[in-house]
Design an enzyme around this catalytic site. Sequence first.
Site, short mmCIF file in Angstrom:
data_model
loop_
_atom_site.label_atom_id
_atom_site.label_comp_id
_atom_site.label_asym_id
_atom_site.label_seq_id
_atom_site.Cartn_x
_atom_site.Cartn_y
_atom_site.Cartn_z
N ASP A 96 0.87 -1.17 0.00
CA ASP A 96 0.00 0.00 0.00
C ASP A 96 0.91 1.22 0.00
OD1 ASP A 96 -1.61 2.13 0.56
OD2 ASP A 96 -2.70 1.17 2.20
N THR A 106 -3.59 5.74 -2.85
CA THR A 106 -4.47 6.88 -3.05
C THR A 106 -3.86 7.67 -4.19
OG1 THR A 106 -3.16 8.20 -1.52
CG2 THR A 106 -5.09 7.10 -0.60
N ARG A 161 -8.85 13.39 -5.17
CA ARG A 161 -9.06 12.47 -4.03
C ARG A 161 -9.64 11.17 -4.55
NH1 ARG A 161 -8.75 13.03 1.06
NH2 ARG A 161 -7.93 15.07 0.54
C1 LIG Z 1 -4.40 7.45 3.36
C2 LIG Z 1 -4.20 6.00 3.38
C3 LIG Z 1 -5.19 5.12 2.94
C4 LIG Z 1 -6.63 5.52 2.73
O1 LIG Z 1 -6.96 6.43 1.86
P1 LIG Z 1 -8.43 7.05 1.81
O2 LIG Z 1 -8.46 7.56 0.41
O3 LIG Z 1 -8.49 8.07 2.87
O4 LIG Z 1 -9.41 5.96 2.02
C5 LIG Z 1 -4.88 3.77 2.83
N1 LIG Z 1 -3.68 3.31 3.16
C6 LIG Z 1 -2.71 4.12 3.63
C7 LIG Z 1 -1.39 3.53 4.00
C8 LIG Z 1 -2.94 5.48 3.76
O5 LIG Z 1 -1.98 6.26 4.26
#
Ligand SMILES: *Cc1c(COP(=O)(O)O)cnc(C)c1O
Length: 421
Positions: free
Chosen positions: A204, A230, A239
């Site tokens: 991620d 993201t 976003r």
């Molecule tokens: C910000 C973040 C997300 C989630 O993103 P959203 O668009 O707010 O749902 C997922 N994983 C990590 C590691 C993040 O920092």
Amino acid sequence: MSLAADSIEIVRANDPDVASAIDAEVTRQHSTLEMIASENFASKAVMQAAGTVFTNKYAEGYPGRRYYHGCDPSDAVETLARDRAKELFGADHANVQPHSGTTANQEVYFASIKTGDTILSMSLAHGGHLSHGHKVNAVGSFYNIANYGVTQDTELIDYDDVAAKAREHNPAMIVAGGSAYPSLIDFAKFREIADEVGALLLVDMAHFAGLVAGKAIPSPVPYADFTSTTTHKTLRGPRSGLVLCKEQYAKALDKSVFPGMQGGPLMHIIAAKAVAFGEALKPSFQDYAKQVIANAKALGDALVSRGLRLVSGGTETHLVLVDLTNYGVTGKAAADTLEHAGITVNMNMIPFDTRKAVETSGIRIGTPALTSRGMKEAEMTTIANWIADVLSDIENQELITKTRKQVEELTANYPLRADEA
Ligand SMILES: *Cc1c(COP(=O)(O)O)cnc(C)c1O
């Protein structure tokens, strides 16, 4: 007041209440120092694409295989977004429909593991993310969650702990990546551990995707089965979310996103993602990514010279995690006071924190947004000194007011990117 960043004349004429909230947000973004590590300023081109008639269109399905008619322009724009995402990250396959980073992760799990399977991820208290599984999050109720963490002495990921937990819990999926980890992650090591126990690897890269796109840090994409992100953090798009994967998982991923977990894609946001990926493919984005890191290092060095401690001893990315223990203030008090002084950060737990999440011993400070406004190392040093001044005397109203003025003078010289032609 109306600044050029948002031209909302028709909203103002038809709905003054909403217009006044938008105006207040424009003013806030202009006149304060935005140092929340997960935020950035999208370009005017990105914002224009997001504000188009594509918001009116239903396009369930994928380019060439839609369940709605009239989708030729939607096909064109989604194909652009997909192809650019693949080129940007050197990925076999890209799905550009996930609505957010959290949704993107849920869609990866739904595509590849069964409910009740085990996910091994970084503990939230050590910098992980809710969507990697936690009792207050849906992911934690569908899957069995095991966590690894950082070592107490280095505050870096404890790869021996990852391997030990992998052998102990036999996870179907290992997740690497977090929201408050200032160092680089050893993706090859994660791949090795995942292979040893026969687990899939999800990286991620929500926080650092822009640094990968800008070739300022190593890419996880060659190592991971799935890479999620993201698009609005360091990547500087609208976003939203994105998932990349190896060819063998492409079909399962696409089915998981639609019809598995979503209905109609947000075509206006997909258009804006295509624009953002196009911007990130330009050589200037590599300069941006490098400057983000240089700025974080300059900020961190200046904070250390003022007696503050940085978790893991510094940063290799876009953020620093500051341990406020030496200053005797909580993260909550620090973030509240800095907000009054015009500097926006967030409170954050530090590893092995003795305080709760609503109070914390740390603050997380990031440089992506201010770097987008054109600030460099010299400004970071100045700002770090303002932060240290305010935090060493948090009851001093006069100092807070003086800092707020200095912040306004500085920000007046750095337009938001949305003001650019
Ligand atoms: C910000 C973040 C997300 C989630 O993103 P959203 O668009 O707010 O749902 C997922 N994983 C990590 C590691 C993040 O920092």
